[in-house]
Scaffold this active site. Structure first.
Site, short mmCIF file in Angstrom:
data_model
loop_
_atom_site.label_atom_id
_atom_site.label_comp_id
_atom_site.label_asym_id
_atom_site.label_seq_id
_atom_site.Cartn_x
_atom_site.Cartn_y
_atom_site.Cartn_z
N HIS A 1 0.84 -1.48 0.00
CA HIS A 1 -0.01 -0.11 -0.12
C HIS A 1 0.82 1.24 -0.03
O HIS A 1 0.26 2.50 0.32
CB HIS A 1 -0.89 0.06 1.29
CG HIS A 1 -1.94 -0.95 1.12
ND1 HIS A 1 -3.16 -0.88 0.78
CD2 HIS A 1 -2.11 -2.43 1.68
CE1 HIS A 1 -4.10 -1.81 0.73
NE2 HIS A 1 -3.26 -2.73 1.17
N LYS B 1 -8.15 13.90 4.43
CA LYS B 1 -7.22 12.70 4.42
C LYS B 1 -6.28 12.92 5.42
O LYS B 1 -6.28 13.96 6.00
CB LYS B 1 -6.63 12.60 3.01
CG LYS B 1 -5.87 13.90 2.48
CD LYS B 1 -5.15 13.92 1.16
CE LYS B 1 -6.38 13.69 0.03
NZ LYS B 1 -6.43 12.60 -0.90
N ARG B 2 -5.38 11.68 5.84
CA ARG B 2 -4.65 12.04 6.94
C ARG B 2 -3.48 13.19 6.31
O ARG B 2 -3.59 13.36 5.26
CB ARG B 2 -3.91 10.75 6.81
CG ARG B 2 -4.43 9.70 7.65
CD ARG B 2 -4.68 10.32 9.33
NE ARG B 2 -3.48 10.16 9.87
CZ ARG B 2 -2.97 9.21 10.89
NH1 ARG B 2 -3.96 8.19 11.30
NH2 ARG B 2 -2.29 9.47 11.75
N LYS C 1 1.03 14.45 0.68
CA LYS C 1 -0.13 14.56 0.27
C LYS C 1 -0.53 16.14 -0.16
O LYS C 1 -1.48 16.64 -0.62
CB LYS C 1 -1.30 14.41 1.14
CG LYS C 1 -1.40 12.64 1.31
CD LYS C 1 -2.52 12.31 2.46
CE LYS C 1 -2.26 10.80 3.02
NZ LYS C 1 -2.82 9.90 1.82
N THR D 1 -8.59 6.35 -1.89
CA THR D 1 -9.92 5.95 -2.14
C THR D 1 -10.98 7.11 -1.91
O THR D 1 -12.01 6.90 -2.25
CB THR D 1 -10.03 4.60 -1.20
OG1 THR D 1 -9.72 5.25 0.16
CG2 THR D 1 -9.68 3.46 -1.68
N LYS E 1 -14.89 8.20 -3.54
CA LYS E 1 -15.82 8.59 -2.84
C LYS E 1 -16.45 10.00 -3.45
O LYS E 1 -17.58 10.21 -3.50
CB LYS E 1 -15.76 8.72 -1.27
CG LYS E 1 -15.30 7.43 -1.01
CD LYS E 1 -14.73 7.14 0.75
CE LYS E 1 -14.23 6.02 0.76
NZ LYS E 1 -12.93 6.02 2.17
C1 26V Z 1 2.87 4.62 6.59
C2 26V Z 1 3.91 5.64 6.98
C3 26V Z 1 4.80 5.08 7.95
C4 26V Z 1 6.03 5.57 7.91
C5 26V Z 1 6.24 7.09 7.94
C6 26V Z 1 5.61 7.60 6.42
C7 26V Z 1 4.31 6.73 6.08
C8 26V Z 1 3.53 7.23 5.26
C9 26V Z 1 2.30 6.41 5.01
C10 26V Z 1 2.07 5.17 5.60
C11 26V Z 1 0.78 4.46 5.21
C12 26V Z 1 0.96 3.24 4.54
C13 26V Z 1 -0.13 2.46 4.23
C14 26V Z 1 -1.53 2.81 3.78
O1 26V Z 1 -2.24 3.39 4.49
N1 26V Z 1 -1.29 3.33 2.42
C15 26V Z 1 -2.87 3.64 1.76
O2 26V Z 1 -3.46 2.47 1.42
C16 26V Z 1 -4.46 3.01 0.71
C17 26V Z 1 -5.62 1.82 0.28
O3 26V Z 1 -4.91 0.96 -0.58
C18 26V Z 1 -4.45 3.87 -0.57
O4 26V Z 1 -5.69 4.29 -1.04
C19 26V Z 1 -3.42 4.89 -0.18
O5 26V Z 1 -3.02 5.61 -1.38
C20 26V Z 1 -2.26 4.43 0.64
O6 26V Z 1 -1.53 5.76 1.13
#
Ligand code: 26V
Length: 802
Positions: A355, A543-544, A549, A651, A655
């Protein structure tokens, strides 16, 4: 008891109130009535759950097990009522019993067991898997506290605990008789016996894993699937030996340790370095899950040899990677298989979804922590790593590749590499993202085993995200397409396009959006005390909060508009209301500064008479699933502006599209596929493409040059430095942009301003805008989770579906 009529529903609610709470209808508060509703529906679900599981056993069906550290379920009452087909009778019953149904639905807390997209995706997929009648179970942790509640005080984010279980826990069914034991620490004693090497753990500490099941209804089916959430309990309430010696604190220590495991969801987006508790959580839920799956498998089949034929384990990102060594451990140490047989079964059972491509987000665990916390699992990982290395060497004869692809390197375990080595399939979550995995992030692995790599573009539960939350649009679609077929055949939305030139249909669509904006404004006034300008374009980024982003780019553009207005106060402009919603990880300082900035900017703009009825900025507190449900139907512009190549899919973008908002965005993640169906006319693209981002990085990107050459940009950045009249300077953010600008905001700034301008121009021609909006809705069917889940079932799980 079957519930088909309002009378039956009233009777069931009355009886629940009496037997569960010793309360009459008259005595019941909204919260208590909510609990009664949950329990009534839970009874129906529980009965169907028993029948569904029996059918799976009797027909010996192949099953999917979806493992995820996060399931961002949101509210369940409206969803379950909808899927069980009792929405109307429930609403009617509540009203007749003297309650306001809307208040009851609104009083349900979100089950916020997730951070963002990844967790929400898991929740949407549970709905689709069940609706498509795929025997499937979700597995995760029953966190006491979900994602923190966000408050904004003096413009800053404050985190508060999210105690969702008091009411939200009513959906859960604890099953203590199906508990599993999970062991940590200790040592491994090995010995030979009967021609086989045995491994016996010694001196371990065990924690009890107790399943709390949430039954998941599907739409238009009797089938029910289960989301199994593991709660952690100490084996004994306290250590009597220590207790009788008078060592009271130490006597309860172990209990506290055990129960800390399920205490709280990690607010992610931070590197996991040294987070021992996080690794404990991962192993706890993985081990309990695998033991439970294998136990049930053996109950039905009496053997593990056909495990991979009857089960597929889908892992949501690398967080549950330990399933690979854990399944190996169970097959070898408990079931007595040799390595090769265990490996054959394991590597044909597990599939991995990636992801993110952000380097800092690819999980790595220090070897030391693994060795101490999970000695047996560590041994198995070492052996897998060893054998995989031999395979790489035989294939490439290249030391550099051996190093890059290694599972254990430099004292760290690389979880993604372990997943690729031990899994049968790897997939990205949008076409672009999957290409980047194949051609860049996992290129070496792809060249060695190309057959493992797939794409499954994400999708959303369109019944929740359109039909349930936007009843006006739901009626519109039903009337214009002539049926409700779109609920199970989302591509039926296409027939809306027959009305692309029908003036009255377009007017009606515009009217629906306007009424939804009024509703949302009402909601924001009630919950936040802010009055939105409903004549302005609702331009939304939710979004987060993360630098990639680029919420900061959005803010820069708003500063630019504000400066324009100050230069020329008589300027006629299209009114715009900018809405933001975002949680920042508590430890992510830059993200928190960006929230502070948005609030400073809001303070200045909203109080400046110059901006009255023209510009407005609102930061929506505590963005979450239920807030999104209010917001999506009212949104007109969707901001999807990540640096190209960084957002795996997105996602939220889907929406918005499904609710008729138009996208201002980069060619990133699933926006690329949105553009493929919409073309340039129906969305507003801007910015560098993913390959251009890579090139410019290689050539040496110099943001300071852009600042020096572009007067407009310079003014905006300088303004950031001065701040917005509340005594806070954003020099730190300005410097960060000039010094490195990792996500290339300055590069894309000019092109972003132009895209926003094109968008405003288009909005001025309302019937044209409504046509674009209609086309967005009509072509959004491919982004339904039903389509995505069907692809998983066909291409990865090899399982039949409706
Ligand atoms: C985790 C971390 C941890 C370390 C610091 C930076 C960082 C940045 C992002 C994340 C999230 C990783 C996993 C995640 O939530 N990915 C999201 O998954 C969604 C479902 O597939 C997708 O639509 C998003 O684009 C994606 O960011």
């Amino acid at each position: 008891m079957e519930i088909k009529t309002t009378e039956q529903m009233k009777q069931a609610l009355r009886s629940k109130l009496r037997t569960e709470f010793g309360s009459s209808v008259e005595e019941a508060s909204d919260e208590r009535m909510l609990c009664a509703c949950a329990l009534v529906l839970r009874d129906i679900l529980a009965q169907r759950g028993v029948d569904s599981r029996r059918a799976v056993r009797e027909k010996e069906q192949r099953q999917v097990h979806y493992l995820s550290m996060e399931f961002l379920m949101g509210r369940s009452l409206a969803k379950n009522a909808y899927n069980l087909g009792v929405s109307e009778v429930l609403t009617q019953a509540l009203e007749e019993l003297g309650f306001r149904a809307a208040d009851i639905f609104e009083s349900e807390p979100d089950a916020g067991l997730g951070n963002g997209g990844l967790g929400r995706l898991a929740a949407c997929y549970l709905d689709s898997m069940t609706t498509l009648e795929i025997p499937a179970n979700g597995y995760s942790i029953c966190y006491d506290l979900g994602i923190f509640r966000q408050k904004i005080e003096h413009g800053e984010q404050i985190e508060l605990p999210d105690t969702w279980k008091t009411l939200g826990g009513k959906w859960l069914m604890p099953k203590p008789q199906e508990a599993e034991l999970v062991s940590f620490g200790g040592t491994v004693r090995q010995f030979w016996d009967s021609g086989r090497l045995h491994a016996v753990p010694e001196g371990t500490t065990s924690v009890m894993a107790i399943p709390c099941d949430m039954e998941i209804a599907g739409y238009g089916t009797e089938q029910v699937n289960t989301l199994r959430l593991w709660d952690a309990k100490a084996l004994t309430p306290l250590d009597m030996e220590l207790f009788s010696k008078g060592q009271y604190l130490r006597a309860v220590e172990q209990q506290a340790m055990a129960e800390s495991i399920a205490k709280i969801l990690y607010p992610a987006d931070e590197t996991c370095e040294g987070k021992m508790l996080r690794l404990k959580q991962q192993y706890f839920f993985v081990s309990a899950t695998m033991q439970s799956i294998v136990r049930k498998h053996i109950e039905v089949y009496g053997t593990v040899m056909n495990f991979h034929e009857k089960n597929v384990i889908q892992i949501n990102d690398t967080h549950p990677t330990l399933v690979i060594p854990e399944l190996m451990r169970i097959l070898m140490d408990d079931a007595g298989l040799d390595w090769d047989s265990a490996w054959h079964i394991t590597s044909n059972s597990v599939a991995y979804t990636n992801h993110t491509v952000l380097a800092e987000a690819l999980e790595k665990w220090p070897q030391q922590i693994m060795e101490v916390l999970l000695p047996r699992v560590w041994e198995i990982i070492t052996e897998i790593a060893h054998r995989y290395q031999a395979k790489i060497e035989a294939f490439y004869h290249d030391e550099r590749k051996t190093r890059e692809m290694a599972i254990i390197w430099d004292g760290e375990v690389r979880m993604a590499n372990l997943c690729i080595a031990g899994g049968m399939a790897v997939n990205g979550v949008s076409a672009l993202h999957s290409d980047i995995l194949r051609n860049d992030v996992f290129k070496n692995q792809y060249d060695m085993e190309p057959e493992k790599f797939r794409n499954v573009t994400n999708g959303i539960d369109h019944r929740r995200w359109l039909s349930q939350i936007n009843p006006r649009l739901d009626r519109f679609v039903t009337e214009l397409t002539g049926s409700r077929a779109y609920l199970t055949k989302p591509t039926e939305l296409r027939t809306l396009e027959n009305f692309a030139n029908d003036a009255s249909a377009l007017d009606r669509l515009g009217e629906i959006k306007h009424l939804n904006k009024l509703d949302f404004a009402d909601y924001v006034r009630r919950t936040q005390g802010v009055t939105l300008n409903t004549d302005a374009i609702f331009d939304v980024q939710v979004k987060r909060l993360h630098e990639y982003k680029r919420q900061l780019l959005n803010a820069l553009h708003i500063i630019y508009l504000y400066e324009q207005l100050r230069d020329d106060p008589d300027r006629i402009m299209q009114p715009q209301t900018f809405l933001f919603g975002a949680k920042a990880a508590p430890g992510y300082a830059v993200a928190k500064r960006i929230i502070r900035l948005i609030n400073s900017l809001a303070g200045a703009i909203n109080h400046d008479p110059l901006c009255k009825d023209r510009l407005q900025v609102v930061f929506l507190e505590n963005y979450r699933v239920s807030l999104a449900e209010h917001l999506m139907p009212a949104s007109e512009v969707s901001q999807q502006i990540s640096t190209a190549g960084k957002e795996a899919s997105g996602t939220g973008n889907m929406k918005f599209m499904m609710n008729g908002a138009l996208t201002v965005g980069t060619l990133d993640g699933a926006n690329v596929e949105m553009h493929e169906v919409l073309g340039d006319d129906n969305m507003f693209l801007f910015g560098l493409h993913a390959d251009e981002v890579v090139c410019l990085k290689q050539e040496g990107y110099q943001p300071r040059r852009l600042y020096e050459r572009d007067d407009t940009l310079r003014r905006v950045i300088d303004r950031l430095r001065c701040g917005f009249g509340d005594g806070v300077s954003y020099e730190d953010l300005a410097d960060r942009l000039l010094a490195g600008d990792e996500y290339m905001l300055l590069q894309d700034f000019a092109s972003y301003c132009l895209a926003e301008q094109r968008m405003r121009l288009s909005y001025a021609d309302r019937s044209d805008w409504n046509r674009k909006s209609l086309i967005n809705i009509a072509r959004s069917g491919i982004f339904a989770a039903d389509r995505a889940v069907a692809q998983y079932a066909d291409d990865i799980w090899h399982i039949k579906h409706k």
